[in-house]
Design a protein around this motif. Structure first.
Motif, PDB file in Angstrom:
ATOM      1  N   GLY A  11      40.427  30.716  31.762  1.00  8.58           N
ATOM      2  CA  GLY A  11      40.535  31.566  32.953  1.00  8.58           C
ATOM      3  C   GLY A  11      39.643  32.787  32.864  1.00  8.58           C
ATOM      4  O   GLY A  11      39.051  33.211  33.859  1.00  8.58           O
ATOM      5  N   ASP A  12      39.535  33.363  31.663  1.00 17.44           N
ATOM      6  CA  ASP A  12      38.665  34.527  31.463  1.00 17.44           C
ATOM      7  C   ASP A  12      37.209  34.155  31.709  1.00 17.44           C
ATOM      8  O   ASP A  12      36.463  34.878  32.362  1.00 17.44           O
ATOM      9  N   ARG A  13      36.806  33.004  31.166  1.00 18.76           N
ATOM     10  CA  ARG A  13      35.417  32.551  31.360  1.00 18.76           C
ATOM     11  C   ARG A  13      35.144  32.269  32.835  1.00 18.76           C
ATOM     12  O   ARG A  13      34.076  32.591  33.349  1.00 18.76           O
ATOM     13  N   GLN A  14      36.134  31.700  33.543  1.00 13.94           N
ATOM     14  CA  GLN A  14      35.959  31.389  34.959  1.00 13.94           C
ATOM     15  C   GLN A  14      35.827  32.663  35.788  1.00 13.94           C
ATOM     16  O   GLN A  14      35.018  32.732  36.702  1.00 13.94           O
ATOM     17  N   ARG A  15      36.611  33.699  35.457  1.00 19.39           N
ATOM     18  CA  ARG A  15      36.500  34.980  36.185  1.00 19.39           C
ATOM     19  C   ARG A  15      35.110  35.595  36.015  1.00 19.39           C
ATOM     20  O   ARG A  15      34.532  36.120  36.962  1.00 19.39           O
ATOM     21  N   VAL A  16      34.573  35.514  34.817  1.00 18.44           N
ATOM     22  CA  VAL A  16      33.225  36.054  34.585  1.00 18.44           C
ATOM     23  C   VAL A  16      32.206  35.237  35.370  1.00 18.44           C
ATOM     24  O   VAL A  16      31.299  35.795  36.010  1.00 18.44           O
ATOM     25  N   ALA A  17      32.356  33.914  35.361  1.00 27.84           N
ATOM     26  CA  ALA A  17      31.426  33.061  36.111  1.00 27.84           C
ATOM     27  C   ALA A  17      31.507  33.362  37.610  1.00 27.84           C
ATOM     28  O   ALA A  17      30.478  33.385  38.305  1.00 27.84           O
ATOM     29  N   ASP A  18      32.718  33.619  38.114  1.00 28.88           N
ATOM     30  CA  ASP A  18      32.870  33.963  39.533  1.00 28.88           C
ATOM     31  C   ASP A  18      32.190  35.293  39.854  1.00 28.88           C
ATOM     32  O   ASP A  18      31.535  35.430  40.887  1.00 28.88           O
ATOM     33  N   ARG A  19      32.324  36.279  38.961  1.00 35.13           N
ATOM     34  CA  ARG A  19      31.677  37.579  39.188  1.00 35.13           C
ATOM     35  C   ARG A  19      30.161  37.445  39.120  1.00 35.13           C
ATOM     36  O   ARG A  19      29.445  38.089  39.879  1.00 35.13           O
ATOM     37  N   LEU A  20      29.673  36.575  38.242  1.00 35.59           N
ATOM     38  CA  LEU A  20      28.229  36.331  38.174  1.00 35.59           C
ATOM     39  C   LEU A  20      27.746  35.680  39.467  1.00 35.59           C
ATOM     40  O   LEU A  20      26.656  35.993  39.953  1.00 35.59           O
ATOM     41  N   ARG A  21      28.559  34.789  40.033  1.00 38.32           N
ATOM     42  CA  ARG A  21      28.196  34.141  41.304  1.00 38.32           C
ATOM     43  C   ARG A  21      28.110  35.193  42.412  1.00 38.32           C
ATOM     44  O   ARG A  21      27.207  35.161  43.241  1.00 38.32           O
ATOM     45  N   GLU A  22      29.050  36.149  42.412  1.00 39.74           N
ATOM     46  CA  GLU A  22      29.002  37.232  43.395  1.00 39.74           C
ATOM     47  C   GLU A  22      27.730  38.061  43.221  1.00 39.74           C
ATOM     48  O   GLU A  22      27.092  38.444  44.206  1.00 39.74           O
ATOM     49  N   ALA A  23      27.351  38.328  41.973  1.00 42.73           N
ATOM     50  CA  ALA A  23      26.136  39.104  41.706  1.00 42.73           C
ATOM     51  C   ALA A  23      24.902  38.347  42.178  1.00 42.73           C
ATOM     52  O   ALA A  23      23.953  38.949  42.693  1.00 42.73           O
ATOM     53  N   LEU A  24      24.905  37.027  42.030  1.00 44.79           N
ATOM     54  CA  LEU A  24      23.795  36.214  42.537  1.00 44.79           C
ATOM     55  C   LEU A  24      23.738  36.310  44.058  1.00 44.79           C
ATOM     56  O   LEU A  24      22.659  36.507  44.639  1.00 44.79           O
ATOM     57  N   ALA A  43      30.154  29.320  27.152  1.00 46.32           N
ATOM     58  CA  ALA A  43      30.065  29.121  25.704  1.00 46.32           C
ATOM     59  C   ALA A  43      30.723  30.258  24.929  1.00 46.32           C
ATOM     60  O   ALA A  43      30.925  30.142  23.717  1.00 46.32           O
ATOM     61  N   ALA A  44      31.092  31.356  25.614  1.00 43.37           N
ATOM     62  CA  ALA A  44      31.652  32.533  24.945  1.00 43.37           C
ATOM     63  C   ALA A  44      32.999  32.203  24.309  1.00 43.37           C
ATOM     64  O   ALA A  44      33.806  31.465  24.868  1.00 43.37           O
ATOM     65  N   LYS A  45      33.216  32.790  23.147  1.00 45.00           N
ATOM     66  CA  LYS A  45      34.477  32.569  22.434  1.00 45.00           C
ATOM     67  C   LYS A  45      35.354  33.819  22.457  1.00 45.00           C
ATOM     68  O   LYS A  45      36.559  33.721  22.329  1.00 45.00           O
ATOM     69  N   THR A  46      34.758  35.003  22.623  1.00 41.15           N
ATOM     70  CA  THR A  46      35.529  36.244  22.563  1.00 41.15           C
ATOM     71  C   THR A  46      35.322  37.071  23.829  1.00 41.15           C
ATOM     72  O   THR A  46      34.369  36.864  24.588  1.00 41.15           O
ATOM     73  N   TYR A  47      36.232  38.048  23.999  1.00 43.15           N
ATOM     74  CA  TYR A  47      36.118  38.966  25.137  1.00 43.15           C
ATOM     75  C   TYR A  47      34.840  39.800  25.041  1.00 43.15           C
ATOM     76  O   TYR A  47      34.221  40.110  26.055  1.00 43.15           O
ATOM     77  N   PRO A  62      36.436  46.694  32.925  1.00 44.01           N
ATOM     78  CA  PRO A  62      37.401  45.918  32.157  1.00 44.01           C
ATOM     79  C   PRO A  62      38.829  46.349  32.499  1.00 44.01           C
ATOM     80  O   PRO A  62      39.081  47.510  32.814  1.00 44.01           O
ATOM     81  N   VAL A  63      39.757  45.426  32.453  1.00 41.31           N
ATOM     82  CA  VAL A  63      41.136  45.687  32.851  1.00 41.31           C
ATOM     83  C   VAL A  63      41.739  46.842  32.067  1.00 41.31           C
ATOM     84  O   VAL A  63      42.438  47.687  32.617  1.00 41.31           O
ATOM     85  N   GLU A  64      41.481  46.908  30.767  1.00 43.11           N
ATOM     86  CA  GLU A  64      42.095  47.960  29.953  1.00 43.11           C
ATOM     87  C   GLU A  64      41.555  49.342  30.283  1.00 43.11           C
ATOM     88  O   GLU A  64      42.169  50.349  29.975  1.00 43.11           O
ATOM     89  N   LYS A  65      40.397  49.444  30.960  1.00 38.85           N
ATOM     90  CA  LYS A  65      39.821  50.739  31.322  1.00 38.85           C
ATOM     91  C   LYS A  65      40.026  51.064  32.806  1.00 38.85           C
ATOM     92  O   LYS A  65      39.638  52.124  33.260  1.00 38.85           O
ATOM     93  N   ALA A  66      40.617  50.147  33.545  1.00 41.24           N
ATOM     94  CA  ALA A  66      40.803  50.346  34.975  1.00 41.24           C
ATOM     95  C   ALA A  66      41.843  51.426  35.238  1.00 41.24           C
ATOM     96  O   ALA A  66      42.796  51.580  34.479  1.00 41.24           O
ATOM     97  N   GLN A  67      41.641  52.186  36.311  1.00 38.60           N
ATOM     98  CA  GLN A  67      42.576  53.233  36.675  1.00 38.60           C
ATOM     99  C   GLN A  67      43.393  52.847  37.897  1.00 38.60           C
ATOM    100  O   GLN A  67      44.194  53.629  38.371  1.00 38.60           O
ATOM    101  N   VAL A  68      43.201  51.662  38.396  1.00 38.07           N
ATOM    102  CA  VAL A  68      43.919  51.196  39.574  1.00 38.07           C
ATOM    103  C   VAL A  68      45.156  50.441  39.120  1.00 38.07           C
ATOM    104  O   VAL A  68      45.092  49.578  38.251  1.00 38.07           O
ATOM    105  N   GLU A  69      46.300  50.787  39.699  1.00 34.43           N
ATOM    106  CA  GLU A  69      47.532  50.091  39.370  1.00 34.43           C
ATOM    107  C   GLU A  69      47.711  48.928  40.329  1.00 34.43           C
ATOM    108  O   GLU A  69      47.347  49.020  41.498  1.00 34.43           O
TER     109      GLU A  69
END
Length: 144
Positions: A11-24, A43-47, A62-69
């Protein structure tokens, strides 16, 4: 273990791929760079490897740095009064009004031509009949 070293999931890899698609789609990446980053994302193994793929794109926090609840849905209090005059079901007066307008148009066109035409408003009557059936079927289920 630091967050960057933790294993990423599908799911993490898919979210990044979706954001890359938006950037494209926004024109921030060209097709070859997008393709390269998507391959790296899957191919990524880690965050840490995933975050590096989005580091130069705006709007990525990143979620841990977000200020939005996250939005919390609140239930109305149990003591809230029910809406008076509110009823579920089809709006019978509106449907009947449309049918009556169609009958008037049919009658005027028939009288204007001097002969009675095919009664086409009968087709408009079909949803009126279904609405009436639903109204009377549900009438016993609703409180008065």
């Amino acid at each position: 273990m630091a967050h960057e070293g933790m294993r990423a999931g599908d799911g993490d890899r898919q979210r990044v791929a979706d954001r890359l698609r938006e950037a494209l789609d926004e024109g921030r990446l060209d097709l070859s760079e997008y393709d390269e980053r998507v391959q790296q994302a899957y191919a990524a193994k880690t965050y840490g490897e995933l975050e590096g793929l989005l580091a130069d794109l705006p709007g990525t926090v990143p979620v841990e740095k977000a200020q939005v609840e996250p939005h919390r849905v609140t239930e109305p209090p149990a003591s809230a009064p029910a809406m008076k005059g509110h009823r579920s079901g089809p709006p019978l007066p509106g449907i009947l009004g449309v049918f009556l307008v169609c009958v008037v148009v049919w009658a005027m066109s028939s009288l204007g031509s001097g002969e009675w035409h095919y009664f086409w408003p009968g087709w408009v009557l079909i949803p009126v009949v279904f609405a009436l059936l639903a109204h009377f079927r549900d009438r016993g289920k609703r409180g008065h």
